[in-house]
Structure formats: C-alpha cells, structure tokens
Write a protein that holds these residues in place. Sequence first.
Motif, PDB file in Angstrom:
ATOM      1  N   THR A  78       0.832  -1.204   0.000  1.00 34.93           N
ATOM      2  CA  THR A  78       0.000   0.000   0.000  1.00 34.93           C
ATOM      3  C   THR A  78       0.865   1.251   0.000  1.00 34.93           C
ATOM      4  O   THR A  78       0.742   2.115  -0.867  1.00 34.93           O
ATOM      5  N   ALA A  79       1.756   1.368   0.975  1.00 34.54           N
ATOM      6  CA  ALA A  79       2.591   2.556   1.088  1.00 34.54           C
ATOM      7  C   ALA A  79       3.778   2.523   0.138  1.00 34.54           C
ATOM      8  O   ALA A  79       4.127   3.538  -0.471  1.00 34.54           O
ATOM      9  N   THR A  81      -5.465   6.560   5.468  1.00 34.44           N
ATOM     10  CA  THR A  81      -4.401   7.194   6.249  1.00 34.44           C
ATOM     11  C   THR A  81      -3.033   6.672   5.839  1.00 34.44           C
ATOM     12  O   THR A  81      -2.054   7.426   5.797  1.00 34.44           O
ATOM     13  N   VAL A  82      -2.934   5.383   5.515  1.00 32.71           N
ATOM     14  CA  VAL A  82      -1.654   4.822   5.070  1.00 32.71           C
ATOM     15  C   VAL A  82      -1.222   5.470   3.760  1.00 32.71           C
ATOM     16  O   VAL A  82      -0.042   5.819   3.579  1.00 32.71           O
ATOM     17  N   TYR A  83      -2.152   5.668   2.851  1.00 33.15           N
ATOM     18  CA  TYR A  83      -1.800   6.365   1.601  1.00 33.15           C
ATOM     19  C   TYR A  83      -1.354   7.799   1.881  1.00 33.15           C
ATOM     20  O   TYR A  83      -0.401   8.299   1.261  1.00 33.15           O
ATOM     21  N   ALA A  84      -2.031   8.480   2.813  1.00 30.76           N
ATOM     22  CA  ALA A  84      -1.632   9.854   3.151  1.00 30.76           C
ATOM     23  C   ALA A  84      -0.239   9.872   3.762  1.00 30.76           C
ATOM     24  O   ALA A  84       0.567  10.771   3.483  1.00 30.76           O
ATOM     25  N   ILE A  85       0.076   8.886   4.612  1.00 26.25           N
ATOM     26  CA  ILE A  85       1.416   8.766   5.194  1.00 26.25           C
ATOM     27  C   ILE A  85       2.449   8.591   4.084  1.00 26.25           C
ATOM     28  O   ILE A  85       3.532   9.211   4.095  1.00 26.25           O
ATOM     29  N   ALA A  86       2.124   7.769   3.104  1.00 24.58           N
ATOM     30  CA  ALA A  86       3.055   7.539   1.990  1.00 24.58           C
ATOM     31  C   ALA A  86       3.265   8.815   1.177  1.00 24.58           C
ATOM     32  O   ALA A  86       4.405   9.155   0.811  1.00 24.58           O
ATOM     33  N   GLU A  87       2.178   9.510   0.904  1.00 21.82           N
ATOM     34  CA  GLU A  87       2.283  10.753   0.138  1.00 21.82           C
ATOM     35  C   GLU A  87       3.125  11.787   0.891  1.00 21.82           C
ATOM     36  O   GLU A  87       3.999  12.443   0.309  1.00 21.82           O
ATOM     37  N   LYS A  88       2.877  11.912   2.178  1.00 20.71           N
ATOM     38  CA  LYS A  88       3.622  12.891   2.979  1.00 20.71           C
ATOM     39  C   LYS A  88       5.084  12.454   3.131  1.00 20.71           C
ATOM     40  O   LYS A  88       5.999  13.282   3.051  1.00 20.71           O
ATOM     41  N   ALA A 108      21.991   1.247  -2.032  1.00 23.57           N
ATOM     42  CA  ALA A 108      21.240   2.485  -2.255  1.00 23.57           C
ATOM     43  C   ALA A 108      22.151   3.665  -1.924  1.00 23.57           C
ATOM     44  O   ALA A 108      22.723   3.721  -0.837  1.00 23.57           O
ATOM     45  N   THR A 109      22.264   4.599  -2.836  1.00 21.77           N
ATOM     46  CA  THR A 109      23.177   5.723  -2.615  1.00 21.77           C
ATOM     47  C   THR A 109      22.569   6.798  -1.720  1.00 21.77           C
ATOM     48  O   THR A 109      23.303   7.596  -1.127  1.00 21.77           O
ATOM     49  N   ARG A 110      21.235   6.835  -1.612  1.00 24.17           N
ATOM     50  CA  ARG A 110      20.602   7.847  -0.769  1.00 24.17           C
ATOM     51  C   ARG A 110      19.931   7.243   0.464  1.00 24.17           C
ATOM     52  O   ARG A 110      20.350   7.503   1.580  1.00 24.17           O
ATOM     53  N   GLU A 111      18.877   6.440   0.248  1.00 24.30           N
ATOM     54  CA  GLU A 111      18.118   5.955   1.398  1.00 24.30           C
ATOM     55  C   GLU A 111      17.548   4.568   1.163  1.00 24.30           C
ATOM     56  O   GLU A 111      17.267   4.179   0.030  1.00 24.30           O
ATOM     57  N   VAL A 112      17.384   3.868   2.269  1.00 30.32           N
ATOM     58  CA  VAL A 112      16.577   2.654   2.318  1.00 30.32           C
ATOM     59  C   VAL A 112      15.276   3.020   3.034  1.00 30.32           C
ATOM     60  O   VAL A 112      15.296   3.658   4.084  1.00 30.32           O
ATOM     61  N   ILE A 113      14.156   2.628   2.447  1.00 28.48           N
ATOM     62  CA  ILE A 113      12.847   2.981   2.998  1.00 28.48           C
ATOM     63  C   ILE A 113      12.086   1.700   3.314  1.00 28.48           C
ATOM     64  O   ILE A 113      11.830   0.881   2.426  1.00 28.48           O
ATOM     65  N   LEU A 114      11.746   1.531   4.583  1.00 30.59           N
ATOM     66  CA  LEU A 114      10.994   0.359   5.022  1.00 30.59           C
ATOM     67  C   LEU A 114       9.501   0.650   4.905  1.00 30.59           C
ATOM     68  O   LEU A 114       8.979   1.526   5.592  1.00 30.59           O
ATOM     69  N   SER A 115       8.838  -0.105   4.040  1.00 27.58           N
ATOM     70  CA  SER A 115       7.383  -0.005   3.892  1.00 27.58           C
ATOM     71  C   SER A 115       6.792  -1.407   3.920  1.00 27.58           C
ATOM     72  O   SER A 115       5.975  -1.783   3.076  1.00 27.58           O
ATOM     73  N   TYR A 151      15.661   6.576  14.375  1.00 30.60           N
ATOM     74  CA  TYR A 151      16.608   7.161  15.325  1.00 30.60           C
ATOM     75  C   TYR A 151      17.918   6.378  15.313  1.00 30.60           C
ATOM     76  O   TYR A 151      17.946   5.155  15.378  1.00 30.60           O
ATOM     77  N   GLY A 152      19.020   7.120  15.218  1.00 33.14           N
ATOM     78  CA  GLY A 152      20.347   6.525  15.332  1.00 33.14           C
ATOM     79  C   GLY A 152      20.935   5.994  14.041  1.00 33.14           C
ATOM     80  O   GLY A 152      22.039   5.447  14.049  1.00 33.14           O
ATOM     81  N   VAL A 153      20.205   6.146  12.917  1.00 34.29           N
ATOM     82  CA  VAL A 153      20.694   5.633  11.638  1.00 34.29           C
ATOM     83  C   VAL A 153      20.491   6.690  10.553  1.00 34.29           C
ATOM     84  O   VAL A 153      19.417   7.255  10.430  1.00 34.29           O
ATOM     85  N   ARG A 154      21.518   6.928   9.775  1.00 34.53           N
ATOM     86  CA  ARG A 154      21.367   7.804   8.617  1.00 34.53           C
ATOM     87  C   ARG A 154      20.869   6.985   7.432  1.00 34.53           C
ATOM     88  O   ARG A 154      21.253   5.830   7.249  1.00 34.53           O
ATOM     89  N   GLY A 155      19.995   7.605   6.629  1.00 36.42           N
ATOM     90  CA  GLY A 155      19.577   6.976   5.384  1.00 36.42           C
ATOM     91  C   GLY A 155      18.581   5.846   5.537  1.00 36.42           C
ATOM     92  O   GLY A 155      18.481   5.006   4.636  1.00 36.42           O
ATOM     93  N   LEU A 156      17.833   5.828   6.634  1.00 34.12           N
ATOM     94  CA  LEU A 156      16.845   4.776   6.842  1.00 34.12           C
ATOM     95  C   LEU A 156      15.555   5.386   7.378  1.00 34.12           C
ATOM     96  O   LEU A 156      15.564   6.075   8.409  1.00 34.12           O
ATOM     97  N   ARG A 157      14.463   5.172   6.661  1.00 34.30           N
ATOM     98  CA  ARG A 157      13.152   5.647   7.104  1.00 34.30           C
ATOM     99  C   ARG A 157      12.163   4.495   7.122  1.00 34.30           C
ATOM    100  O   ARG A 157      12.356   3.468   6.473  1.00 34.30           O
ATOM    101  N   VAL A 158      11.076   4.714   7.856  1.00 33.06           N
ATOM    102  CA  VAL A 158       9.931   3.807   7.829  1.00 33.06           C
ATOM    103  C   VAL A 158       8.728   4.618   7.359  1.00 33.06           C
ATOM    104  O   VAL A 158       8.451   5.690   7.895  1.00 33.06           O
ATOM    105  N   ILE A 159       8.046   4.118   6.341  1.00 36.43           N
ATOM    106  CA  ILE A 159       6.870   4.812   5.823  1.00 36.43           C
ATOM    107  C   ILE A 159       5.757   3.792   5.620  1.00 36.43           C
ATOM    108  O   ILE A 159       5.670   3.142   4.571  1.00 36.43           O
ATOM    109  N   ASP A 160       4.944   3.612   6.626  1.00 34.96           N
ATOM    110  CA  ASP A 160       3.780   2.722   6.558  1.00 34.96           C
ATOM    111  C   ASP A 160       2.960   2.903   7.831  1.00 34.96           C
ATOM    112  O   ASP A 160       3.221   3.814   8.630  1.00 34.96           O
TER     113      ASP A 160
END
Length: 615
Positions: A23-24, A595-602, A276-283, A571-580
């Motif tokens: 979804t995200a 709301t999950v789609y809105a979280i992804a968009e934001k 990944a040269t910029r970020e890893v994104i956990l969804s 927290y504590g890691v560069r280049g790692l986000r969670v989006i879901d």
Amino acid sequence: MGNPTLEHFAALQLDYIIIGGGTAGLAVAARLSEDAEVQVGVIEAGPSALDRENNGAINIPGRYGETIGSEYDWQFETISQPGLGGRSLPWPRGRVLGGTSALNFMAWNRGHRDDYDAWATLGNLGWGWKDLLPFFRRSENFHPPSAAHQEYYKSAYDPEVNGTGGPLQTSHVKQYGIAHQYWHDTLNNLGVESIPDSLAGANSGAWNMICTLDPARQERSYSASAYYAPIAGRKNMHILTEATVLEVILELDNNSDWAARGVQVRCGEEEASIIATREVILSAGSVQSPQLLELSGIGQRDILEAAGIDVKIHNPNVGENLQDHMMTATIFEIPPTFPTRDDILGDPIQRTAADHAYYASQTGPWTVMPCSVAYTPLSQILPTDECAELYNDAQKIAKETGRISDALLASQFEPGKTRGQIESLFDLGNWSPDFVSEPGKKYATMLQMLQYPFSRGSIHLPPKGDKQKTTVDDKPVIDPQYYLGAGEIDRRIMAKAQRWTDRICQTEPLAHIVRARVFPTPAETSDSEETVYDKFVSNYTITDWHPIGTCAMGGYQNAKAGVVDERLRVYGVRGLRVIDASIMPLQIGAHIQATVYAIAEKGAEMIKEDYASRG
C-alpha cells in the motif's frame, strides 16, 4: 550469480530502495520516481497479480475476502491470547504487489480531526489534521455520485475535502444491498444523524462507506493498479517481485555513526547485496517493518540477543506499542426470502449467474458492497453514569502509566466529545467465523468495532537457542494482548456496546427484517444479558485487521518513546526511514487504508524536501 533477474536488479545504480511493494511502498516509489534524475527500486516478497488472467478474487469488488488465506496472504497468526480465552487469531497481511490494499475490503474513510491532532500534540509536528488533509486529497480521484444516487441512497459528499486528481479511484458503490434502504432511517430514529461527508474530519453519525473502486470498470483500485501500473514504463522505476529482504545493511561511517547502505536480498536460491546511494525505505507494514529492523540489529537488546542478532542500536520501542481495532460479529436471523451473499457463495448456479452479469455489463451481485456504517460516541449509546465511570477509569489508567498517549485516549470520554468510539456496520449474510449457518435459514451480521483501544501489544523476533540465529523465515511473534492490563477497559466497553447492536436491530425500519438474535443466543434464565455480552466479547472478539504503532513516531520524547522522528527517520541511523502504518503513534477512528496512503504521500514529499534542502 545464477539468477538473471536478481543479477540485473543488483547491477542497478539505485538512489532509493523501498522494502515492500504494498500500500505505502508503491505510492512512495511512484512519487519519488517523478524525478527522472533518481533511480528507485522496490523489492516485494510476493508476486504481481496485475498480469494474471485469473485475478478476479482481487479485482472484482463483491469477491472481497477470497484472497485471505491464499497465496497472496502471509497467513500470520497471533500467539495465544489470554484475554480472548486462549485463542490465537489469524492475521491476514498482503503478500502480493499491492500488499494489503489487494486483500482488504476496499473501505475508504478518514479518522476524526482530533485523531491526527493528537499525533501533533505528542510532538509529531506536521502531522495534525490540517497538515494531512492535502495528502489525503493528493492520493485520491473521487467520482461524485449522481443526483439520483444521492437522493435514493443518501450518498452525500463535500467537494472541498475530496481529492479529484490522485491515482487511487474512489467512489460510492453503484448498487447497495437490500438492507441499506433501512439503515439511515433506523439510525436517525435512534438519534444518530446522517452526516454530509465522513471524510471531512468529523465522522460521527450514519453514512455510506466510500470504496477504493473504479466506477467505470467496476474493479478494485489498489496501489499496484493505481500507483504502479500507469507508470510501469518509467525507466527509473524498478520492481523486483518474489524476492525477500533478509536485512538492511548497516555500516559505521567515518564519524562512527550507523548508516543504511542497502539491503541483503534473496531471490529463489540466490542472494545479493543491493546498494542504495541515498536511502533505504521500510514499507513492509506493522508486522514486518519491526521484524526487519530487529533482523538488522535495531531493537531491544534482550530481544536481539535471544534471537542471535548482533545489537547495533538499542531501541526498546521497536515492535512495541502495537494497537489494533477489535471486532465482534453479532448474527441475526432474517426472512428466508432475502437474497444474501451466502447464497452466491454456496450455490454454483447463482455464482455463475453473478459472474455472467459482472463480465457482461459490470452489474449484479459482484458490484454490491457492505456500506451501511455508523460511528457513535459512547455518550450517545450508554447511560450517563456508565460513561462517567469509564472516564474515571480511563483517567486512572493514564495516571498509572504516566503516558501522554493514554491521557489523550482518556480524553475521548470527556463530556461533549464526539469522536465515534464504536463503529457499526450492517450487512446481509453470515460474517462470523464462529457461527455455523443452519440449512434453510438466512442471516444478517452487525459488526461492532472498537476504535480507540487501550490494549497494547508487541511484535518481535522469536528467540533461538544453541547459538542459532533467527532469520526472516521465522515468523514474528505477534502478541496484541487484547483486553489485558489497561486493555481490560476495552473489553468492558465492547461488552456494554453490545446493547447498542441490539437496539439498532430492534428499531424500525431495520427491525422489519430482523427476526431474532441467534449469536450470541439470548440470555437463559440463569444468565443476564450483560453476562451473555461479557462472555461473547471474551470468546469471540477477532481482529479488524488494522495493526499500527510498532515503529511509532517518538514526538517530544524522541527515541525514549518511538522508533522514528516526525520526518520518519529511524533514530540513530542515517539513510533509513519507515513509511507505513507502523509509524502511527495512536490508533484512529477509521479503517486505516486512506491514512496509510496519506502517510506515503507525505513521506515521499519529505524525502524530496530533505534532498532539495541539501542543495
């Protein structure tokens, strides 16, 4: 490397890697890949169902639920729940391109504005109702109902709050079930008003559920068909399906800080490191995002050590703060002349006829969805003294835990608050996994769902002994702790609210089609109805499939209370986000899909902003 698909993907020069094409994840990927200068890779464990001929179980609206327990479902289960009489519950989660948006029942609604403002009150700046509304609207392409539809079905809407240019198709269903004609009048007779638009930030009242439905094609609209399929030809968008991420690759940089460099992936029998040269994104969702953080060495020290995982960042909040909506299904007998979905599912002749109507003209039973909904505050359905007692008990819980989040939860009971604490949804047919229909009889179901639970659980890696190491193949330990500890107040609320279910079905005109309640059976002479309700809730509560909170935003308390900051950075890691959904700190009074789609968009917008600011 013997896997050409994996070899090709591993050779890509990716800027972003997104774990989870659900979804995200696909929404984030679509937005990031709008910049032709960046390369975006998505890794999904399940297959794609977009190019399969026989995917009606996903696409045809009225066949909702058929994919649960199928190859498209991870088929998770909770551990035994003492608060539910020792039962373990199935926990369906999507294992297909599109994730759970390919499995869900297509419900499209938003929480009360106070739900999101509570996130901001916790210190998650930029996450209040007004902040999120543009992202809600950005995700959707709403198709207004005709004037005739509005008059006949009471399908009102507010054009100011519905988006019309987004990827996801949303609409009122073309045709409602027979019982819907009684819904609004029945609730109105009980003092529950019909509201103009449940998406406007105040969803208490009676209304019709909007669905993620393409009205022209009469098909499910989900992240794979809406966000990915139209842009599948983008040269900077890369999808690897049927591949499993084993862990996020973390390395120490020159400042001895941890940074995410990529992921370790298994595809078939082969493994590869993807950079990944910029970020890893956990969804990966509320179950598997904390699982992958722990597999990567981020989490509670004791949990990681017991799993044989090297501790890189100790954060005791990973996998904690699990919240879910609880649901009961009360069954009523109705006259045998009423057609129900059970008839189609149980009769090959009727099913063939439904198939013919759908494929010939996109009409018939497969276009009918359960959309008779009401959200009501307890003050509207319980006596004043019982509401006051619950409010006092909720305040005591907040005082004992000392958590700001519990104080915010307690505030829902304050006099004058109008948040819909109980969702009611009525449909013809037997929806209960525990009640067995009698031959020759017909049934209707009232679903009752608690929106703002105090119950708090967790999702963690299972331990391993003898110096073994837990892997991604070991299913996580899902322990929602329904009705335990502070959650005992949830059980009481659900039991008390069973009276409301009975009142609705005993009120005209809906009472005209309801013969009697058959599950739970009415009280015997030795029991009171309250005793029946208590036993029913304890023995038959199930999940409403809305888990959130396991990688929550920390707000003002930062890593002391959460896993990610308000920009969804771990927290504590560069280049790692969670989006879901796992980043949500508190549950909302709504089905969580929108709301999950809105979280992804934001989330995607914040990533773009962060890199633009670096110049």
